[in-house]
Design a protein around this motif. Structure first.
Motif, mmCIF file in Angstrom:
data_model
loop_
_atom_site.group_PDB
_atom_site.id
_atom_site.type_symbol
_atom_site.label_atom_id
_atom_site.label_comp_id
_atom_site.label_asym_id
_atom_site.label_seq_id
_atom_site.Cartn_x
_atom_site.Cartn_y
_atom_site.Cartn_z
ATOM 1 N N GLN A 246 0.818 -1.200 0.000
ATOM 2 C CA GLN A 246 0.000 0.000 0.000
ATOM 3 C C GLN A 246 0.860 1.262 0.000
ATOM 4 O O GLN A 246 0.409 2.332 -0.424
ATOM 5 N N LEU A 247 2.102 1.136 0.446
ATOM 6 C CA LEU A 247 3.002 2.279 0.473
ATOM 7 C C LEU A 247 3.365 2.758 -0.933
ATOM 8 O O LEU A 247 3.859 3.866 -1.113
ATOM 9 N N LEU A 248 3.117 1.919 -1.941
ATOM 10 C CA LEU A 248 3.393 2.301 -3.322
ATOM 11 C C LEU A 248 2.270 3.137 -3.936
ATOM 12 O O LEU A 248 2.453 3.755 -4.982
ATOM 13 N N GLN A 249 1.109 3.161 -3.288
ATOM 14 C CA GLN A 249 -0.058 3.813 -3.878
ATOM 15 C C GLN A 249 0.152 5.293 -4.183
ATOM 16 O O GLN A 249 -0.242 5.754 -5.272
ATOM 17 N N PRO A 250 0.755 6.091 -3.281
ATOM 18 C CA PRO A 250 0.946 7.504 -3.627
ATOM 19 C C PRO A 250 1.812 7.713 -4.854
ATOM 20 O O PRO A 250 1.553 8.614 -5.657
ATOM 21 N N ILE A 251 2.850 6.898 -5.010
ATOM 22 C CA ILE A 251 3.728 7.033 -6.178
ATOM 23 C C ILE A 251 2.955 6.749 -7.462
ATOM 24 O O ILE A 251 3.015 7.514 -8.434
ATOM 25 N N PHE A 252 2.198 5.640 -7.481
ATOM 26 C CA PHE A 252 1.382 5.325 -8.658
ATOM 27 C C PHE A 252 0.351 6.415 -8.913
ATOM 28 O O PHE A 252 0.074 6.773 -10.051
ATOM 29 N N GLY A 253 -0.225 6.948 -7.832
ATOM 30 C CA GLY A 253 -1.230 7.998 -7.978
ATOM 31 C C GLY A 253 -0.662 9.244 -8.608
ATOM 32 O O GLY A 253 -1.300 9.869 -9.472
ATOM 33 N N LEU A 254 0.529 9.649 -8.194
ATOM 34 C CA LEU A 254 1.162 10.828 -8.775
ATOM 35 C C LEU A 254 1.465 10.622 -10.257
ATOM 36 O O LEU A 254 1.303 11.529 -11.072
ATOM 37 N N ILE A 255 1.900 9.427 -10.610
ATOM 38 C CA ILE A 255 2.187 9.125 -12.011
ATOM 39 C C ILE A 255 0.926 9.204 -12.852
ATOM 40 O O ILE A 255 0.909 9.802 -13.939
ATOM 41 N N ILE A 256 -0.164 8.621 -12.345
ATOM 42 C CA ILE A 256 -1.441 8.653 -13.067
ATOM 43 C C ILE A 256 -1.941 10.082 -13.222
ATOM 44 O O ILE A 256 -2.411 10.486 -14.296
ATOM 45 N N ALA A 257 -1.849 10.873 -12.143
ATOM 46 C CA ALA A 257 -2.308 12.263 -12.193
ATOM 47 C C ALA A 257 -1.510 13.073 -13.214
ATOM 48 O O ALA A 257 -2.056 13.911 -13.931
ATOM 49 N N ALA A 258 -0.196 12.800 -13.285
ATOM 50 C CA ALA A 258 0.654 13.538 -14.212
ATOM 51 C C ALA A 258 0.408 13.124 -15.662
ATOM 52 O O ALA A 258 0.326 13.960 -16.565
ATOM 53 N N VAL A 259 0.248 11.817 -15.900
ATOM 54 C CA VAL A 259 0.108 11.307 -17.264
ATOM 55 C C VAL A 259 -1.297 11.536 -17.829
ATOM 56 O O VAL A 259 -1.460 12.043 -18.941
ATOM 57 N N LEU A 260 -2.323 11.177 -17.063
ATOM 58 C CA LEU A 260 -3.693 11.240 -17.578
ATOM 59 C C LEU A 260 -4.360 12.600 -17.395
ATOM 60 O O LEU A 260 -5.113 13.046 -18.258
ATOM 61 N N LEU A 261 -4.069 13.276 -16.289
ATOM 62 C CA LEU A 261 -4.720 14.556 -16.011
ATOM 63 C C LEU A 261 -3.823 15.751 -16.335
ATOM 64 O O LEU A 261 -4.266 16.893 -16.247
ATOM 65 N N HIS A 262 -2.585 15.471 -16.695
ATOM 66 C CA HIS A 262 -1.617 16.531 -17.027
ATOM 67 C C HIS A 262 -1.456 17.519 -15.879
ATOM 68 O O HIS A 262 -1.267 18.722 -16.102
ATOM 69 N N GLU A 263 -1.542 17.013 -14.648
ATOM 70 C CA GLU A 263 -1.351 17.864 -13.494
ATOM 71 C C GLU A 263 0.130 17.969 -13.177
ATOM 72 O O GLU A 263 0.896 17.033 -13.397
ATOM 73 N N GLN A 264 0.507 19.122 -12.649
ATOM 74 C CA GLN A 264 1.905 19.345 -12.310
ATOM 75 C C GLN A 264 2.243 18.675 -10.984
ATOM 76 O O GLN A 264 1.589 18.933 -9.975
ATOM 77 N N VAL A 265 3.228 17.824 -11.019
ATOM 78 C CA VAL A 265 3.715 17.170 -9.802
ATOM 79 C C VAL A 265 5.045 17.823 -9.444
ATOM 80 O O VAL A 265 6.066 17.582 -10.084
ATOM 81 N N SER A 266 5.009 18.697 -8.441
ATOM 82 C CA SER A 266 6.198 19.448 -8.070
ATOM 83 C C SER A 266 7.210 18.548 -7.364
ATOM 84 O O SER A 266 6.875 17.465 -6.865
ATOM 85 N N ILE A 267 8.451 19.027 -7.310
ATOM 86 C CA ILE A 267 9.494 18.291 -6.602
ATOM 87 C C ILE A 267 9.134 18.173 -5.122
ATOM 88 O O ILE A 267 9.356 17.141 -4.493
ATOM 89 N N ALA A 268 8.547 19.242 -4.570
ATOM 90 C CA ALA A 268 8.150 19.225 -3.158
ATOM 91 C C ALA A 268 7.092 18.159 -2.900
ATOM 92 O O ALA A 268 7.145 17.446 -1.896
ATOM 93 N N MET A 269 6.102 18.055 -3.794
ATOM 94 C CA MET A 269 5.046 17.047 -3.660
ATOM 95 C C MET A 269 5.641 15.653 -3.636
ATOM 96 O O MET A 269 5.307 14.827 -2.784
ATOM 97 N N PHE A 270 6.510 15.399 -4.608
ATOM 98 C CA PHE A 270 7.115 14.070 -4.724
ATOM 99 C C PHE A 270 7.994 13.771 -3.516
ATOM 100 O O PHE A 270 7.955 12.672 -2.953
ATOM 101 N N ALA A 271 8.774 14.766 -3.085
ATOM 102 C CA ALA A 271 9.690 14.564 -1.968
ATOM 103 C C ALA A 271 8.929 14.274 -0.674
ATOM 104 O O ALA A 271 9.302 13.375 0.093
#
Length: 287
Positions: A246-271
């Motif tokens: 389940q700890l992988l879910q946020p990483i997959f979620g950020l990837i999906i949001a960036a690829v499909l929704l074209h949302e900006q995933v900042s370095i701070a968000m990822f970090a």
């Protein structure tokens, strides 16, 4: 060994399915109200769950199990979908995914409270650190020492979902994994059908295709099918072991949001997301 491998595979599939929930909800709330979306996804999944229980001729749960099933329903059928839909009216899917990094920890805390375990000081220090990281991120984003509406709604969503997961984990030992979510959906089905009718969009034909697809995803996959794989994986490989996926879910979620929704995933968000995952992973060892 084969059972453990199957558990990891099923658990991984479940996590990937759940990772698409917030991006799909983000798309759906563009045209649907949070109330309709919450009710409709639960009603659709509930009707399918009822059919599955009838076709498989499942026995009614014992009387002592109905209150915990109600808790599951309030947590994962009503609480999490409603509050995430409300949050996504104010913030992006990528923004909310930062909070999902706290979900495994919330589940562990409620598991401790419900199971009467006594984790050591290291667990609680890591729990506080994870919460502080999320709070610090919100301050960094807004520039003020306060949460916005979207942040408050997401905190409520995470707490309710963690509570619902903990209750569902206990019940799955007696009723079976997929049966738990089906019975929980049935508890709320009459109300959800009524709310779906009352809050039905005036002109459903004008709703965008993307919003309809978002509704279909959260109804079929996030609310039902994902739980089948997730609970089966936990049963095969062990809750403590497979639950780490389940700890992988946020990483997959950020990837999906960036690829499909074209949302900006900042370095701070990822970090922050990675830092929270590390805190949760360490804390889980002491839960």
């Amino acid at each position: 060994m084969k059972s453990l491998s199957s558990g990891w595979i099923n658990g991984f599939i479940g996590v990937v399915i759940f990772a698409g929930s917030l991006p799909a909800t983000r798309v759906a709330v563009m045209d649907f109200s949070p109330t309709f979306l919450t009710a409709a996804r639960a009603a659709i999944a509930g009707l399918l769950g009822l059919a599955l229980l009838l076709l498989s001729r499942q026995k009614l749960p014992e009387k002592k199990h109905w209150l915990p099933l109600l808790y599951v329903a309030l947590g994962v059928v009503v609480g999490f979908p409603l509050f995430t839909a409300l949050a996504l009216q104010y913030v992006s899917a990528a923004h909310t995914i930062v909070f999902v990094g706290l979900l495994p920890l919330a589940t562990a805390i409620f598991g401790v409270l419900r199971g009467g375990e006594s984790p050591n000081l290291a667990f609680w220090l890591l729990a506080v650190l994870g919460g502080a990281l999320v709070f610090g991120f919100m301050v960094f984003q807004t520039g003020v020492w306060s949460f916005g509406y979207g942040d408050v709604f997401m905190l409520c969503a995470i707490l309710l979902c963690g509570f619902g997961y903990a209750e569902g984990g206990q019940l799955s030992k007696y009723l079976g994994g997929w049966q738990v979510i089906c019975w929980a959906l049935i508890i709320t089905l009459p109300i959800m059908l009524l709310l779906s009718y009352l809050y039905l969009p005036v002109n459903f034909a004008q709703v965008s295709v993307s919003a309809k697809l978002g509704l279909a995803y959260v109804s079929l996959f996030s609310m039902l099918i994902g739980f089948f794989f997730w609970y089966k994986g936990l049963a095969q490989g062990g809750i403590a072991t497979v639950g780490q996926l389940q700890l992988l879910q946020p990483i997959f979620g950020l990837i999906i949001a960036a690829v499909l929704l074209h949302e900006q995933v900042s370095i701070a968000m990822f970090a922050v997301t990675v830092a929270v995952i590390i805190c949760v992973a360490c804390a889980k060892k002491f839960a």
